[in-house]
Design a protein around this motif. Structure first.
Motif, PDB file in Angstrom:
ATOM      1  N   TYR A  44       0.848  -1.186   0.000  1.00  0.00           N
ATOM      2  CA  TYR A  44       0.000   0.000   0.000  1.00  0.00           C
ATOM      3  C   TYR A  44       0.888   1.241   0.000  1.00  0.00           C
ATOM      4  N   GLU A  56      -7.774  -1.195  -4.003  1.00  0.00           N
ATOM      5  CA  GLU A  56      -7.571  -0.848  -5.409  1.00  0.00           C
ATOM      6  C   GLU A  56      -6.321  -0.002  -5.647  1.00  0.00           C
ATOM      7  N   GLU A  57      -5.732   0.561  -4.606  1.00  0.00           N
ATOM      8  CA  GLU A  57      -4.501   1.349  -4.726  1.00  0.00           C
ATOM      9  C   GLU A  57      -3.257   0.497  -4.475  1.00  0.00           C
ATOM     10  N   ARG A  59      -0.354  -2.317  -4.814  1.00  0.00           N
ATOM     11  CA  ARG A  59       0.342  -2.911  -5.956  1.00  0.00           C
ATOM     12  C   ARG A  59       0.724  -4.340  -5.581  1.00  0.00           C
TER      13      ARG A  59
END
Length: 61
Positions: A44, A56-57, A59
């Motif tokens: 995050y 959704e943020e 990776r």
């Protein structure tokens, strides 16, 4: 990114935050400026000193 560019994350805050996917503790990667969930295999971002704890943020690692 050097250590001087990435501000330290408050240890109290890090102790309270958990991965929204797995509810497990996070590991702070100061060099990358991310909070890493080893259990979920995601990281995050931290933007302007604020952890972005949105799935959704994150990776994929």
């Amino acid at each position: 990114m050097t250590e001087d560019e990435s501000p330290a994350l408050d240890p109290w805050l890090l102790e309270k935050l958990v991965c929204p996917l797995t509810r497990t503790p996070l590991r702070y990667d100061r060099e990358a400026g991310e909070l890493v969930s080893d259990a979920a295999g995601v990281a995050y971002p931290i933007r302007d000193g604020v952890p972005i704890m949105l799935i959704e943020e994150a990776r994929q690692l």
